[in-house]
Write an enzyme that holds these catalytic residues in place. Structure first.
Site, PDB file in Angstrom:
ATOM      1  N   ALA A  44       2.075  -4.135  39.109  1.00  0.00           N
ATOM      2  CA  ALA A  44       1.393  -5.320  39.863  1.00  0.00           C
ATOM      3  C   ALA A  44       0.414  -4.450  40.931  1.00  0.00           C
ATOM      4  O   ALA A  44      -0.985  -4.966  40.848  1.00  0.00           O
ATOM      5  CB  ALA A  44       2.359  -6.248  40.496  1.00  0.00           C
ATOM      6  N   SER A 284      17.688  -0.891  26.082  1.00  0.00           N
ATOM      7  CA  SER A 284      16.734  -1.843  25.792  1.00  0.00           C
ATOM      8  C   SER A 284      17.380  -3.063  24.990  1.00  0.00           C
ATOM      9  O   SER A 284      18.059  -2.784  24.108  1.00  0.00           O
ATOM     10  CB  SER A 284      15.731  -1.292  25.256  1.00  0.00           C
ATOM     11  OG  SER A 284      14.629  -2.101  24.709  1.00  0.00           O
ATOM     12  N   ARG A 330      18.854 -13.403  27.356  1.00  0.00           N
ATOM     13  CA  ARG A 330      19.993 -12.639  28.050  1.00  0.00           C
ATOM     14  C   ARG A 330      21.005 -13.133  28.867  1.00  0.00           C
ATOM     15  O   ARG A 330      21.983 -12.645  28.965  1.00  0.00           O
ATOM     16  CB  ARG A 330      19.189 -11.811  29.210  1.00  0.00           C
ATOM     17  CG  ARG A 330      18.045 -10.822  28.575  1.00  0.00           C
ATOM     18  CD  ARG A 330      16.990 -10.040  29.673  1.00  0.00           C
ATOM     19  NE  ARG A 330      16.221  -9.099  28.758  1.00  0.00           N
ATOM     20  CZ  ARG A 330      15.388  -8.494  29.336  1.00  0.00           C
ATOM     21  NH1 ARG A 330      14.894  -8.578  30.751  1.00  0.00           N
ATOM     22  NH2 ARG A 330      14.645  -7.516  28.639  1.00  0.00           N
ATOM     23  N   LEU A 441       6.677  -7.027  32.421  1.00  0.00           N
ATOM     24  CA  LEU A 441       5.333  -6.023  32.285  1.00  0.00           C
ATOM     25  C   LEU A 441       4.458  -6.844  32.146  1.00  0.00           C
ATOM     26  O   LEU A 441       3.244  -6.721  32.874  1.00  0.00           O
ATOM     27  CB  LEU A 441       5.665  -5.373  31.013  1.00  0.00           C
ATOM     28  CG  LEU A 441       6.687  -4.237  31.078  1.00  0.00           C
ATOM     29  CD1 LEU A 441       6.878  -3.623  29.731  1.00  0.00           C
ATOM     30  CD2 LEU A 441       6.755  -3.403  32.225  1.00  0.00           C
TER      31      LEU A 441
END
Lengths: 637, 254
Positions: A44, A284, A330, A441
């Site tokens: 950012a 990941s 998740r 992201l």
């Protein structure tokens, strides 16, 4: 205070276009008159500095580490989502929007999420133009993989180092502006306070981490891009220097803090091995494309995994959620792992882990294919555990990973303090109560490359900004406050180290404010946090001096802020009498153990106003209106 | 492998500040679990120092999973220690034996001045990248990503070079303190891609010029850099740097 999200009118697909047109502009010749402070150099911050610098504003960019290239965005592994529909498998901007609102358990602002999905497409184009080496197919086209919470492939990736490559892309674009003289870099600086003059954010106080000097910086707008607050749990997948200090100090100056209890626990991390551990390492989510999660069917089965025959294994995600299988979101995957471990089916020495097994994928695709997809992750796992995942299943367990809560911002990413903008993970805006994989992201770059430059310009063009120098009383007061806090820490000269206090705080947070929360547990946590905070100020030991490089002193300031912030997190969790996304209250669950939301009472953003340390903060509510996606019980079955 | 506990004898470089003399100081690290990372072992040593009121050993570290490039010290003479393809934070104490002596020093290079103890200033690397180590694509208005076709083999080769984490081990390992592997990796990454082609010649000339201005040494092709690189970036990146520079020279860019 009424919270106005400043959402543009019109159909959802036209809101951002409309806002861009409504926005006032700053004439190119006038942009050099404005100085913009950006704190943080992750996706950012770096992308915002690149965009604003390129437009001709003078940008001062602050970073806590020795180089902007090391910001924690770099650790993101799996990928970045974009609604390109290159696979022809049913994707669209609307579907990415829908998946993200649903994945967030209906606690995000629809208009923000729709804009994010729209911009996702431009992000990929921009990144490729700047040379990000995304994975490609043999024909030269971009490759995609799948991530949790989606039934299609929309995730772009660069091996298991997508965050690194995107960050280096943004870093290079930002350095191009340094080269052009538009951006000035301030490395090894920590923001210790926000300076507010006439109700507007007009500067910051930083500490030079090499000399220890307090420095004052003035500007016409301040952008906080300082990431999340995961390390309030001590052990997390966050980096050692990730902290809440900048956001918390801005909160103390009047910026509301929204939904702090929405924390994300990532299901696939390397399990805790002992008390010495300083951080947890993520494996990941992309691994769940090919890895199968299982535990033994028999309780406390101590046989090595290869000796447990197929019929004695419980592939519990595939069993409970047949349509999404190993690729459930998740929060769902994490709770399912905890449920199995709590019931005594966990594996490993501590019983606090489950298997993530690649054998079937290796047999089906060949070891070379698996190596090409995940080798750096497998290597990382091997370094830490001394086990080879090509031969034995990985052992994984949930860990704190991301924080959806953050400073409250309106649609323009402006906080409740005019002139203070908050981008990326530091704000609360896009992920509701649970973030889908490969979306962090996306948000960081959308906020930085494509949103802030429009909304900051609109603010500058419309605001009445008086001339302020760093000799202004507000600067002096902020610097004195920062100095007093440093003096206070050094004065204690106690017996327990900062790390001990941090670890103790982490235990409280994980045990009572972690994956499963209860009213009584949260009440107990608040008492324990207060007691620990008192102990901290009586007994913390910090050696070294202020006027030198002293990482322990930096660390003490951050943990002191966590001690205050932790209470707000627990309070928020206590007030939200429902389960949604990453916030799971045991009292509110369906008979089969799924989260039970209460849309009648809690369909709002809870934004807290600071009233003093240890005193009850004031809750402000921004009602959430769903015009496109009808909230329903989330099902991945 | 079950964890056990060992004791190691450390010799650590202590230097109070940038322009002050430093020296090696002995510490004993007791009851170290072999499951600990090297940096976690240093954390334990620091905890003891703080409890005794002494200044903790200053070292940089952030992600502790080998990707940010913040950490790095010379361990028994080798940057990042004995494991190939690993950063200091990825090195674990199971690599050491009970009673072993371990020397711990900062990166040694004129262009990386020591700030304190094991902490060095690597801002020279940022200045090299700021001297053209980018593609000048404005924000907004990029063409569709799939309109640029890049053969998979080229994309993979570019990724091999782009994997550099900017830790500086290559410089620390080199007897000339050369930054050719670091600089060559970025030049290679961008020169391989069609997007990087227009600025290819100017980029290599400017980056090499900045590298020399920062005081990094010359390359004498001994390959220590490749041997210690935690991302296993090959020395062929230096060959590519030289080739790109020569190409620019032939075209009159220098």
């Amino acid at each position: 205070m009424t919270l106005d999200g400043k959402i543009p009118g019109g159909p959802i697909s036209e809101k951002w276009e409309r806002r861009k047109f409504e926005n006032k502009l700053v004439n190119p010749a006038n942009r050099r008159k404005y100085e913009i402070i950006i704190v943080g150099t992750g996706l950012a911050g770096s992308s915002a500095a690149a965009a604003l610098g390129e437009q001709g504003y003078r940008v001062k960019l602050f970073c806590i580490l020795d180089s902007p290239r090391r910001a924690h965005s770099i650790s993101a592994q799996g990928g970045i989502n974009a609604a390109k529909n290159y696979r022809n498998d049913g994707d669209s901007i609307y579907r990415l929007f829908y998946d993200t609102v649903k994945g967030g358990d209906y606690r995000a602002r629809e208009a923000n999420v729709y804009r994010l999905a729209q911009l996702s497409v431009d992000i990929i184009d921009q990144c490729v133009a700047t040379g990000v080496p995304f994975a490609r197919e043999y024909g030269g086209l971009l490759d995609n993989r799948s991530f949790g919470g989606a039934q299609l492939s929309r995730t772009f990736y660069a091996r298991g180092q997508t965050g690194q490559q995107l960050l280096l892309g943004a870093y290079q674009s930002m350095l191009r502006q340094v080269d052009a003289g538009n951006v000035t870099l301030f490395p090894r600086r920590e923001m210790l306070d926000l300076v507010v003059v006439d109700g507007q954010a007009r500067g910051i106080v930083t500490r030079n981490l090499i000399t220890g000097d307090l420095e004052r910086h003035e500007g016409q707008a301040v952008l906080l891009c300082t990431g999340g607050y995961g390390p309030v749990y001590y052990l997390s997948t966050n980096a050692i220097n990730s902290n809440v200090t900048a956001a918390w100090r801005a909160h103390k100056r009047g910026a509301l803090f929204a939904n702090p209890c929405f924390t994300q626990i990532h299901p696939t991390c390397i399990p805790v091995s002992g008390d010495h551990q300083s951080k947890l390492t993520l494996m990941s989510e992309s691994l769940r494309n090919d890895g199968r999660v299982w535990v033994p069917r028999k309780k406390e089965d101590t046989r090595p995994p290869e000796q447990i025959p197929e019929e004695e294994r419980d592939y519990y995600l595939e069993r409970r959620y047949p349509s999404f299988g190993n690729l459930v979101p998740r929060d769902v995957a994490s709770r399912a792992a905890k449920e199995r471990a709590d019931e005594g089916f966990g594996v490993g020495e501590t019983g606090l882990s489950v298997y993530l097994d690649f054998k079937e994928a290796i047999d089906r695709l060949g070891v070379e294919t698996i190596r090409a997809r995940y080798d750096n992750l497998f290597e990382m796992y091997k370094h830490i555990t001394a086990e080879d995942p090509y031969k034995v299943p990985m052992r994984i367990y949930p860990a704190i990973h991301y924080t959806m809560g953050g400073l409250w911002v309106d649609y323009n990413l402006q906080s409740t303090i005019p002139g203070l903008f908050v981008l990326g993970e530091a704000n609360f805006s896009d992920h509701g109560a649970n973030r889908l994989g490969a979306s962090a992201l996306m948000q960081g770059l959308a906020d930085g490359y494509f949103i802030a430059s429009y909304t900051v310009a609109n603010y500058l063009a419309g605001a009445s900004l008086s001339k302020v120098s760093t000799d202004h009383g507000a600067f002096k007061e902020a610097a004195a406050t920062a100095q007093a806090r440093i003096d206070q820490v050094l004065r204690v000269k106690g017996t327990r180290t900062v790390r001990q206090f941090h670890r103790d705080l982490g235990h409280i947070m994980w045990d009572y404010v972690g994956m499963a929360r209860t009213e009584s547990g949260l009440n107990a946590a608040i008492q324990k946090i207060r007691a620990l905070r008192d102990d901290f100020w009586k007994d913390v030991a910090v050696s070294g001096e202020q006027s030198n490089l002293n990482p322990m002193l930096d660390y003490a300031g951050r943990v002191a802020d966590y001690m205050e912030f932790a209470e707000l997190l627990a309070l928020d969790a206590l007030h939200r009498n429902e389960s949604c996304g990453g916030h799971f209250r045991e009292e509110y669950q369906t008979p089969d153990g799924e989260a039970r939301r209460d849309d009648d009472h809690y369909s709002y953003v809870g934004a807290w106003e600071f009233t003093g340390v240890g005193t009850q903060p004031v809750l402000h509510k921004e009602a959430l209106e769903f015009q496109e996606v009808r909230p329903s019980q989330r099902s991945y079955k | 492998m079950p964890a056990k506990t060992i004791t190691v004898n450390l010799k650590v470089w202590r230097q109070p500040a940038k322009d002050q003399p430093g020296r090696m100081v002995d510490y004993v690290a007791k009851d170290i679990s072999t499951d600990m990372s090297f940096l976690e072992m240093l954390d334990v040593v620091n905890e003891d120092l703080i409890r005794k009121g002494e200044d903790a050993i200053a070292f940089d570290s952030d992600c502790r999973e080998g990707i940010c490039g913040a950490c790095g010290c010379v361990i028994n003479g080798i940057p990042h220690g004995p494991d190939a393809g690993a950063t200091t934070c990825q090195l674990h104490m199971r690599r050491f034996t009970d009673g072993q002596t371990i020397t711990v020093e900062p990166w040694r290079a004129k262009s990386f001045p020591v700030l304190k103890d094991l902490t060095v200033d690597r801002s020279a690397f940022d200045r090299i990248i700021a001297s053209g180590g980018y593609i000048s694509a404005g924000i907004g208005g990029a063409q569709d990503a799939n309109s640029i076709l890049i053969p998979r083999s080229i994309a993979e080769e570019a990724m091999d070079s782009a994997a550099c984490i900017g830790c500086g081990a290559c410089v620390a390992a080199c007897k000339n303190a050369a930054a050719h592997l670091f600089t060559g990796a970025k030049i290679t990454h961008l020169a391989l891609l069609p997007q990087g082609a227009p600025e290819r010649a100017l980029r290599v000339v400017r980056m090499v010029g900045q590298m020399e201005a920062e005081g990094f040494g010359a390359c004498s092709n001994e390959g220590e850099c490749e041997a210690v690189c935690p991302k296993l970036i090959p020395i062929s990146n230096i060959a590519k740097l030289v080739r790109e520079y020569t190409r620019a020279w032939w075209r009159g860019t220098t």
